[in-house]
Write a protein that holds these residues in place. Structure first.
Motif, short mmCIF file in Angstrom:
data_model
loop_
_atom_site.label_atom_id
_atom_site.label_comp_id
_atom_site.label_asym_id
_atom_site.label_seq_id
_atom_site.Cartn_x
_atom_site.Cartn_y
_atom_site.Cartn_z
N ILE A 1 0.84 -1.20 0.00
CA ILE A 1 0.00 0.00 0.00
C ILE A 1 0.88 1.25 0.00
CG2 ILE A 1 -1.69 1.33 1.32
CD1 ILE A 1 -2.81 -1.35 2.35
N ILE A 2 1.90 1.26 0.84
CA ILE A 2 2.79 2.43 0.93
C ILE A 2 3.54 2.62 -0.38
CG2 ILE A 2 4.83 3.36 2.09
CD1 ILE A 2 3.78 1.99 4.65
N ASN A 3 3.95 1.54 -1.02
CA ASN A 3 4.62 1.64 -2.32
C ASN A 3 3.72 2.32 -3.35
OD1 ASN A 3 6.67 0.74 -4.47
ND2 ASN A 3 4.81 -0.27 -5.15
N ALA A 4 2.45 1.90 -3.40
CA ALA A 4 1.50 2.51 -4.34
C ALA A 4 1.25 3.97 -3.98
CB ALA A 4 0.20 1.72 -4.35
N VAL B 1 -2.81 -5.43 -4.85
CA VAL B 1 -2.75 -3.98 -4.62
C VAL B 1 -2.43 -3.32 -5.95
CG1 VAL B 1 -1.65 -2.09 -3.37
CG2 VAL B 1 -2.01 -4.29 -2.22
N SER B 2 -3.39 -2.58 -6.48
CA SER B 2 -3.26 -1.98 -7.82
C SER B 2 -3.41 -0.47 -7.73
CB SER B 2 -4.34 -2.54 -8.76
OG SER B 2 -4.34 -3.95 -8.76
N ASP B 3 -2.62 0.23 -8.54
CA ASP B 3 -2.80 1.67 -8.64
C ASP B 3 -2.93 2.06 -10.12
OD1 ASP B 3 -0.10 2.38 -9.74
OD2 ASP B 3 0.60 1.69 -7.79
N GLU B 4 -3.06 3.34 -10.38
CA GLU B 4 -3.40 3.80 -11.73
C GLU B 4 -2.18 4.24 -12.53
OE1 GLU B 4 -6.40 6.76 -11.17
OE2 GLU B 4 -7.87 5.33 -10.42
N ARG B 5 -0.98 3.94 -12.03
CA ARG B 5 0.22 4.25 -12.81
C ARG B 5 0.38 3.22 -13.94
NH1 ARG B 5 4.79 3.72 -8.49
NH2 ARG B 5 3.32 2.09 -7.81
N PRO B 6 0.72 3.67 -15.15
CA PRO B 6 1.03 2.69 -16.20
C PRO B 6 2.24 1.86 -15.79
CG PRO B 6 0.78 4.91 -17.11
CD PRO B 6 0.82 5.06 -15.62
N ARG B 7 2.20 0.57 -16.08
CA ARG B 7 3.32 -0.29 -15.75
C ARG B 7 4.50 0.03 -16.64
NH1 ARG B 7 4.71 -4.91 -17.94
NH2 ARG B 7 2.68 -5.15 -18.97
N SER B 8 5.65 0.32 -16.04
CA SER B 8 6.84 0.71 -16.79
C SER B 8 7.55 -0.52 -17.34
CB SER B 8 7.81 1.49 -15.90
OG SER B 8 7.19 2.62 -15.35
N PRO B 9 8.13 -0.42 -18.55
CA PRO B 9 8.93 -1.54 -19.08
C PRO B 9 10.10 -1.84 -18.14
CG PRO B 9 8.47 0.09 -20.79
CD PRO B 9 8.03 0.70 -19.49
N GLY B 10 10.33 -3.12 -17.91
CA GLY B 10 11.45 -3.50 -17.05
C GLY B 10 11.17 -3.40 -15.57
N LEU B 11 9.96 -2.99 -15.20
CA LEU B 11 9.66 -2.80 -13.78
C LEU B 11 9.73 -4.11 -13.01
CD1 LEU B 11 8.76 -0.89 -11.51
CD2 LEU B 11 6.39 -1.29 -12.18
N SER C 1 -1.76 -1.44 -15.86
CA SER C 1 -1.40 -0.56 -14.74
C SER C 1 -0.47 -1.33 -13.80
CB SER C 1 -2.66 -0.09 -14.01
OG SER C 1 -3.36 -1.18 -13.48
N THR C 2 -0.05 -0.65 -12.72
CA THR C 2 0.87 -1.27 -11.77
C THR C 2 0.08 -2.05 -10.74
OG1 THR C 2 2.44 0.55 -12.08
CG2 THR C 2 2.71 -0.81 -10.12
N SER C 3 0.29 -3.35 -10.69
CA SER C 3 -0.49 -4.23 -9.83
C SER C 3 0.41 -5.32 -9.26
CB SER C 3 -1.64 -4.86 -10.62
OG SER C 3 -2.44 -5.67 -9.81
N TYR C 4 0.50 -5.36 -7.91
CA TYR C 4 1.30 -6.38 -7.24
C TYR C 4 0.37 -7.40 -6.61
CZ TYR C 4 5.44 -3.49 -7.85
OH TYR C 4 6.46 -2.76 -8.39
#
Length: 236
Positions: free
Chosen positions: A142-145, A171-181, A225-228
């Motif tokens: 949560i803190i990472n997002a 845990v998902s946020d609205e940032r586009p997932r970056s290549p290589g992330l 999006s960014t989702s862990y």
């Protein structure tokens, strides 16, 4: 894995040291603030018992009582988290644990301009593990997002479900997932980050906790999006 971990810089070690010091100071601060709240709530209770108080005073006392109760509840949540045993394994209800983590972080996230949306689902999500460590892993995600979305007025979604014999926390946020992330996200001492940004360490620790429970923590590479996603086996 150890061979791929970059050595921390001096600035990163200072940032980590400050985090440790802050944690040690917190218990004393919580104790002092809790004592002050007891005095405030007791005084309010005595004043509310006085006859013929003006309406404005009654309303002010009501606000004071309500806000002191809210602060006491927040302190109780923090104390429960910091005093949780890190040794015992018990039956853990992940829906309730995730709700507690969301509640613990909601105020700070709101102040950072991020909203938290919890979707608990209806599955039992009972696992065998250490509730203190598992809550730490959820909080780290949560803190990472929250850190990545700070000031955006956007949303972080936390949901819990069961898939076959696995309990799933996403845990998902609205940032586009970056290549290589997927390769870089779990690097605890990535020199490309500012020294104060220890999000890689938080994700590294969360993954270690998931693996210690027989599970995994991965970045969902099928999501735009960014989702862990944490997976822990049912009844571990």
């Amino acid at each position: 894995m150890a061979d791929s971990i970059a050595a921390p810089t001096g600035e990163v070690l200072v940032a980590l040291s400050r985090s440790v010091t802050t944690g040690r100071l917190l218990s004393g601060v919580v104790h002092e603030v809790n004592n002050a709240l007891l005095v405030i709530s007791g005084t309010v209770e005595l004043l509310e018992g006085q006859p013929d108080l003006p309406d404005a005073v009654v309303r002010g006392l009501e606000r004071l009582r309500r806000q002191s109760a809210r602060a006491a509840s927040a302190l109780s949540d923090v104390t429960s988290f910091t005093q949780a045993s890190l040794q015992d394994k018990t039956d853990v209800q992940l829906r309730e644990l995730t709700q507690a983590a969301v509640d613990l972080r909601r105020f700070a996230a709101t102040r950072a301009g991020v909203s938290l949306q919890f979707e608990p689902g209806t599955d039992p999500c009972l696992v065998r593990g250490n509730s203190g460590y598992l809550e730490q892993a959820i909080l780290n995600l949560i803190i990472n997002a929250e850190t990545g979305m700070r000031g955006t007025k956007r949303k972080v979604v936390i949901d819990v479900s069961m898939q076959d014999n696995w309990a799933i926390i996403r845990v998902s946020d609205e940032r586009p997932r970056s290549p290589g992330l997927a390769e870089d996200a779990f690097q605890p001492f990535d020199h490309s980050r500012p020294a104060a940004d220890i999000s890689g360490l938080a994700l590294f620790a969360a993954r270690a906790i998931a693996e210690a429970h027989g599970g995994t923590l991965q970045l969902d590479e099928q999501n735009a999006s960014t989702s862990y996603v944490i997976r822990v086996p049912k009844g571990y």
